[in-house]
Scaffold this motif. Structure first.
Motif, PDB file in Angstrom:
ATOM      1  N   GLY A  63       0.815  -1.206   0.000  1.00 45.68           N
ATOM      2  CA  GLY A  63       0.000   0.000   0.000  1.00 45.68           C
ATOM      3  C   GLY A  63       0.846   1.252   0.000  1.00 45.68           C
ATOM      4  N   LEU A  64       1.927   1.240   0.787  1.00 36.99           N
ATOM      5  CA  LEU A  64       2.819   2.396   0.831  1.00 36.99           C
ATOM      6  C   LEU A  64       3.487   2.620  -0.513  1.00 36.99           C
ATOM      7  CD1 LEU A  64       4.148   4.622   2.500  1.00 36.99           C
ATOM      8  CD2 LEU A  64       5.885   2.976   3.202  1.00 36.99           C
ATOM      9  N   PHE A  89       6.539  13.611  10.541  1.00 35.74           N
ATOM     10  CA  PHE A  89       6.644  12.319   9.856  1.00 35.74           C
ATOM     11  C   PHE A  89       5.738  11.262  10.491  1.00 35.74           C
ATOM     12  CE2 PHE A  89       9.673  14.564   7.879  1.00 35.74           C
ATOM     13  CZ  PHE A  89      11.004  14.446   8.257  1.00 35.74           C
ATOM     14  N   VAL A  90       5.247  11.518  11.705  1.00 34.02           N
ATOM     15  CA  VAL A  90       4.404  10.515  12.357  1.00 34.02           C
ATOM     16  C   VAL A  90       2.991  10.534  11.791  1.00 34.02           C
ATOM     17  CG1 VAL A  90       5.708  10.477  14.500  1.00 34.02           C
ATOM     18  CG2 VAL A  90       3.830  12.108  14.233  1.00 34.02           C
ATOM     19  N   HIS A  91       2.704  11.461  10.882  1.00 39.32           N
ATOM     20  CA  HIS A  91       1.431  11.465  10.179  1.00 39.32           C
ATOM     21  C   HIS A  91       1.684  11.182   8.707  1.00 39.32           C
ATOM     22  CE1 HIS A  91      -0.918  12.641  13.593  1.00 39.32           C
ATOM     23  NE2 HIS A  91      -0.118  13.669  13.833  1.00 39.32           N
ATOM     24  N   VAL A  92       0.699  10.584   8.068  1.00 37.18           N
ATOM     25  CA  VAL A  92       0.910  10.037   6.734  1.00 37.18           C
ATOM     26  C   VAL A  92       1.186  11.127   5.685  1.00 37.18           C
ATOM     27  CG1 VAL A  92      -1.520   9.976   5.997  1.00 37.18           C
ATOM     28  CG2 VAL A  92       0.082   8.194   5.229  1.00 37.18           C
ATOM     29  N   TYR A  93       0.640  12.309   5.840  1.00 33.73           N
ATOM     30  CA  TYR A  93       0.891  13.393   4.875  1.00 33.73           C
ATOM     31  C   TYR A  93       2.373  13.760   4.857  1.00 33.73           C
ATOM     32  CZ  TYR A  93       0.298  18.109   2.780  1.00 33.73           C
ATOM     33  OH  TYR A  93       0.393  19.241   2.001  1.00 33.73           O
ATOM     34  N   GLY A  94       2.940  13.983   6.034  1.00 35.67           N
ATOM     35  CA  GLY A  94       4.360  14.315   6.100  1.00 35.67           C
ATOM     36  C   GLY A  94       5.242  13.184   5.630  1.00 35.67           C
ATOM     37  N   LEU A  95       4.887  11.956   6.020  1.00 39.09           N
ATOM     38  CA  LEU A  95       5.711  10.798   5.655  1.00 39.09           C
ATOM     39  C   LEU A  95       5.722  10.565   4.150  1.00 39.09           C
ATOM     40  CD1 LEU A  95       7.407   8.408   6.744  1.00 39.09           C
ATOM     41  CD2 LEU A  95       5.310   7.061   6.661  1.00 39.09           C
ATOM     42  N   THR A  96       4.549  10.615   3.515  1.00 39.25           N
ATOM     43  CA  THR A  96       4.511  10.359   2.077  1.00 39.25           C
ATOM     44  C   THR A  96       5.102  11.521   1.278  1.00 39.25           C
ATOM     45  OG1 THR A  96       2.197  11.116   2.022  1.00 39.25           O
ATOM     46  CG2 THR A  96       2.588   8.735   2.133  1.00 39.25           C
ATOM     47  N   THR A  97       5.025  12.733   1.818  1.00 40.25           N
ATOM     48  CA  THR A  97       5.716  13.861   1.174  1.00 40.25           C
ATOM     49  C   THR A  97       7.215  13.613   1.182  1.00 40.25           C
ATOM     50  OG1 THR A  97       3.982  15.445   1.784  1.00 40.25           O
ATOM     51  CG2 THR A  97       6.152  16.342   1.267  1.00 40.25           C
TER      52      THR A  97
END
Length: 209
Positions: A63-64, A89-97
């Protein structure tokens, strides 16, 4: 809950039998055992909790990877990009960015500076970022103060997700695209789907504010 493992700060002084020192002040201890993590499991990320208490979501490698391919295909990051990243980064918006731009070979500028800080303009002036991801507050400030006064004129791509964008700010973003060619991507996503689900193209902002 009967957890198989407990991970806690060492200073919490919990009654942990045979704790394992994880470093950086954290300990882990096995309580029960027998549970085996799913082979595809890669991340445990908290949801935003917008509609209730935050929950931890299990995310898999497939999925990632699919999410990063979709972000790459839609936003087209490239090695010339410099992303100013202040999202957690602990939230998906920051991590996927972070991950989607690293996958494209882009440069990442990490900053804790608030957009209201005088140091924000100095940082932009020195490093000349091309891309900024933010929430509604970020772009409300840009609209009210003026992005030129903030010193962020090197930015060519803005991305928004995580909360509702006020009508005035959406209209400002449409003008920014029409008058200066700065692409503003309005997005929606959920942690459960490993990030972004939909993106409104910059050229459609004026028709769908």
């Amino acid at each position: 809950y009967r957890p198989d493992w407990i991970v806690a700060p060492a200073v919490a002084a919990l009654d942990l039998a045979a704790p394992i020192d994880l470093g950086r002040g954290y300990l882990a201890a096995r309580r029960h055992g027998g549970a085996v993590a799913h082979a595809d499991l890669r991340l445990l990320l908290p949801t935003s909790g917008s509609l209730g208490s935050p929950r931890t979501v299990k995310l898999g490698a497939k999925g990632l990877a699919a999410s990063l391919r979709q972000v790459g295909a839609t936003l087209a990051p490239n090695p010339a990009d410099r992303v100013l990243l202040a999202l957690p980064f602990v939230h998906v918006y920051g991590l996927t960015t972070l991950l989607s731009h690293l996958a494209a070979g882009a440069s990442i500028l990490l900053s804790r500076e608030s957009i209201l800080s005088p140091a924000f303009g100095a940082l932009c002036d020195h490093w000349r970022p091309t891309t900024l991801g933010g929430v509604a507050f970020t772009f409300d400030v840009m609209r009210r103060i003026g992005w030129r006064r903030l010193g962020a004129t090197s930015l060519r791509t803005l991305t928004h997700s995580g909360d509702r964008l006020p009508l005035e700010t959406a209209q400002w973003a449409a003008r920014l695209w029409a008058e200066e060619g700065v692409a503003f991507h309005r997005m929606y996503g959920m942690t459960e789907t490993t990030g972004r689900i939909s993106v409104l193209a910059p050229a459609e902002l004026a028709d769908h504010p």
